[in-house]
Design a protein around this motif. Sequence first.
Motif, PDB file in Angstrom:
ATOM      1  N   THR A  57       0.809  -1.207   0.000  1.00  0.00           N
ATOM      2  CA  THR A  57       0.000   0.000   0.000  1.00  0.00           C
ATOM      3  C   THR A  57       0.849   1.267   0.000  1.00  0.00           C
ATOM      4  OG1 THR A  57      -0.130  -0.059   2.426  1.00  0.00           O
ATOM      5  CG2 THR A  57      -1.910  -1.126   1.212  1.00  0.00           C
ATOM      6  N   ARG A  58       0.291   2.328  -0.559  1.00  0.00           N
ATOM      7  CA  ARG A  58       0.883   3.660  -0.525  1.00  0.00           C
ATOM      8  C   ARG A  58      -0.227   4.648  -0.259  1.00  0.00           C
ATOM      9  NH1 ARG A  58       5.695   4.761  -3.287  1.00  0.00           N
ATOM     10  NH2 ARG A  58       5.405   6.851  -2.469  1.00  0.00           N
ATOM     11  N   TYR A  59       0.122   5.726   0.463  1.00  0.00           N
ATOM     12  CA  TYR A  59      -0.874   6.724   0.844  1.00  0.00           C
ATOM     13  C   TYR A  59      -0.373   8.123   0.551  1.00  0.00           C
ATOM     14  CZ  TYR A  59      -2.898   2.839   3.418  1.00  0.00           C
ATOM     15  OH  TYR A  59      -3.453   1.624   3.754  1.00  0.00           O
ATOM     16  N   LYS A  60      -1.302   8.978   0.221  1.00  0.00           N
ATOM     17  CA  LYS A  60      -1.014  10.410   0.146  1.00  0.00           C
ATOM     18  C   LYS A  60      -0.598  10.849   1.545  1.00  0.00           C
ATOM     19  CE  LYS A  60      -3.496  14.655  -1.183  1.00  0.00           C
ATOM     20  NZ  LYS A  60      -2.844  15.047  -2.436  1.00  0.00           N
ATOM     21  N   ASP A  61       0.369  11.741   1.626  1.00  0.00           N
ATOM     22  CA  ASP A  61       0.909  12.142   2.929  1.00  0.00           C
ATOM     23  C   ASP A  61      -0.173  12.603   3.900  1.00  0.00           C
ATOM     24  OD1 ASP A  61       4.052  13.607   1.734  1.00  0.00           O
ATOM     25  OD2 ASP A  61       3.436  11.541   2.100  1.00  0.00           O
ATOM     26  N   SER A  62      -1.150  13.312   3.402  1.00  0.00           N
ATOM     27  CA  SER A  62      -2.156  13.913   4.278  1.00  0.00           C
ATOM     28  C   SER A  62      -3.072  12.890   4.946  1.00  0.00           C
ATOM     29  CB  SER A  62      -2.989  14.928   3.505  1.00  0.00           C
ATOM     30  OG  SER A  62      -3.657  14.297   2.422  1.00  0.00           O
ATOM     31  N   VAL A  63      -3.086  11.653   4.448  1.00  0.00           N
ATOM     32  CA  VAL A  63      -3.968  10.635   5.033  1.00  0.00           C
ATOM     33  C   VAL A  63      -3.192   9.498   5.681  1.00  0.00           C
ATOM     34  CG1 VAL A  63      -5.705  11.190   3.285  1.00  0.00           C
ATOM     35  CG2 VAL A  63      -4.255   9.168   2.975  1.00  0.00           C
ATOM     36  N   GLU A  64      -1.880   9.522   5.543  1.00  0.00           N
ATOM     37  CA  GLU A  64      -1.045   8.466   6.114  1.00  0.00           C
ATOM     38  C   GLU A  64      -1.329   8.333   7.605  1.00  0.00           C
ATOM     39  OE1 GLU A  64       1.886   6.810   4.335  1.00  0.00           O
ATOM     40  OE2 GLU A  64       1.403   5.461   5.987  1.00  0.00           O
ATOM     41  N   GLY A  65      -1.573   7.111   8.042  1.00  0.00           N
ATOM     42  CA  GLY A  65      -1.845   6.866   9.454  1.00  0.00           C
ATOM     43  C   GLY A  65      -3.307   6.996   9.839  1.00  0.00           C
ATOM     44  N   ARG A  66      -4.109   7.544   8.945  1.00  0.00           N
ATOM     45  CA  ARG A  66      -5.550   7.705   9.238  1.00  0.00           C
ATOM     46  C   ARG A  66      -6.416   6.831   8.332  1.00  0.00           C
ATOM     47  NH1 ARG A  66      -7.946  12.368   8.231  1.00  0.00           N
ATOM     48  NH2 ARG A  66      -6.476  13.081   6.627  1.00  0.00           N
ATOM     49  N   PHE A  67      -5.979   6.634   7.116  1.00  0.00           N
ATOM     50  CA  PHE A  67      -6.735   5.837   6.143  1.00  0.00           C
ATOM     51  C   PHE A  67      -6.034   4.501   5.927  1.00  0.00           C
ATOM     52  CE2 PHE A  67      -8.810   9.530   3.549  1.00  0.00           C
ATOM     53  CZ  PHE A  67      -9.289  10.072   4.733  1.00  0.00           C
ATOM     54  N   THR A  68      -6.845   3.470   5.655  1.00  0.00           N
ATOM     55  CA  THR A  68      -6.305   2.155   5.335  1.00  0.00           C
ATOM     56  C   THR A  68      -7.052   1.591   4.136  1.00  0.00           C
ATOM     57  OG1 THR A  68      -5.808   1.730   7.674  1.00  0.00           O
ATOM     58  CG2 THR A  68      -5.847  -0.159   6.178  1.00  0.00           C
ATOM     59  N   ILE A  69      -6.305   1.270   3.096  1.00  0.00           N
ATOM     60  CA  ILE A  69      -6.889   0.655   1.913  1.00  0.00           C
ATOM     61  C   ILE A  69      -6.714  -0.853   1.996  1.00  0.00           C
ATOM     62  CG2 ILE A  69      -4.761   0.906   0.538  1.00  0.00           C
ATOM     63  CD1 ILE A  69      -6.533   1.420  -1.922  1.00  0.00           C
ATOM     64  N   SER A  70      -7.712  -1.577   1.512  1.00  0.00           N
ATOM     65  CA  SER A  70      -7.634  -3.038   1.488  1.00  0.00           C
ATOM     66  C   SER A  70      -8.378  -3.540   0.262  1.00  0.00           C
ATOM     67  CB  SER A  70      -8.227  -3.628   2.770  1.00  0.00           C
ATOM     68  OG  SER A  70      -9.583  -3.252   2.926  1.00  0.00           O
ATOM     69  N   ARG A  71      -8.167  -4.780  -0.046  1.00  0.00           N
ATOM     70  CA  ARG A  71      -8.837  -5.375  -1.199  1.00  0.00           C
ATOM     71  C   ARG A  71      -9.203  -6.813  -0.903  1.00  0.00           C
ATOM     72  NH1 ARG A  71      -4.958  -4.793  -6.038  1.00  0.00           N
ATOM     73  NH2 ARG A  71      -6.506  -6.085  -7.125  1.00  0.00           N
ATOM     74  N   ASP A  72     -10.215  -7.302  -1.595  1.00  0.00           N
ATOM     75  CA  ASP A  72     -10.621  -8.692  -1.521  1.00  0.00           C
ATOM     76  C   ASP A  72     -10.686  -9.203  -2.954  1.00  0.00           C
ATOM     77  OD1 ASP A  72     -11.954 -11.136  -1.349  1.00  0.00           O
ATOM     78  OD2 ASP A  72     -13.187 -10.489   0.335  1.00  0.00           O
ATOM     79  N   ASN A  73      -9.674  -9.927  -3.361  1.00  0.00           N
ATOM     80  CA  ASN A  73      -9.604 -10.381  -4.749  1.00  0.00           C
ATOM     81  C   ASN A  73     -10.667 -11.429  -5.064  1.00  0.00           C
ATOM     82  OD1 ASN A  73      -7.480  -8.684  -5.350  1.00  0.00           O
ATOM     83  ND2 ASN A  73      -5.909 -10.225  -4.965  1.00  0.00           N
ATOM     84  N   ALA A  74     -11.155 -12.123  -4.057  1.00  0.00           N
ATOM     85  CA  ALA A  74     -12.203 -13.118  -4.285  1.00  0.00           C
ATOM     86  C   ALA A  74     -13.544 -12.454  -4.586  1.00  0.00           C
ATOM     87  CB  ALA A  74     -12.333 -14.031  -3.074  1.00  0.00           C
TER      88      ALA A  74
END
Length: 116
Positions: A57-74
């Motif tokens: 994962t990579r985040y824009k600096d302004s959201v780092e530590g506050r936002f979490t991206i995830s995915r479900d490939n199934a």
Amino acid sequence: QVQLVESGGGLVQAGGSLRLSCAVSDQHFEINTMAWYYRAPGNQRDWVARITPDERTRYKDSVEGRFTISRDNAKNTVSLQMNNLKPEDAGVYYCNIWPATRNADWGQGTQVTVSS
């Protein structure tokens, strides 16, 4: 043609949380890096977070530590957990392949409003 359906937006007070979801109809989903983008009023669309097929994962600096991206490939879904929301996070959020091409298809987005 890729179809993207975003959901989960809403009105929240500053400091609150939202969880956005995106359903993606794309037979190549599991091999694509996916991202969340947002457009604040009057601004161009910008990326917020992205996740590779192997879940780096990579985040824009302004959201780092506050936002979490995830995915479900199934399930062909991408999610964005948004914590400690700030008024400047407000806007319309979209998901798409990263990087999105100039003529990429976009979903309708989901509106996030943060009251101070």
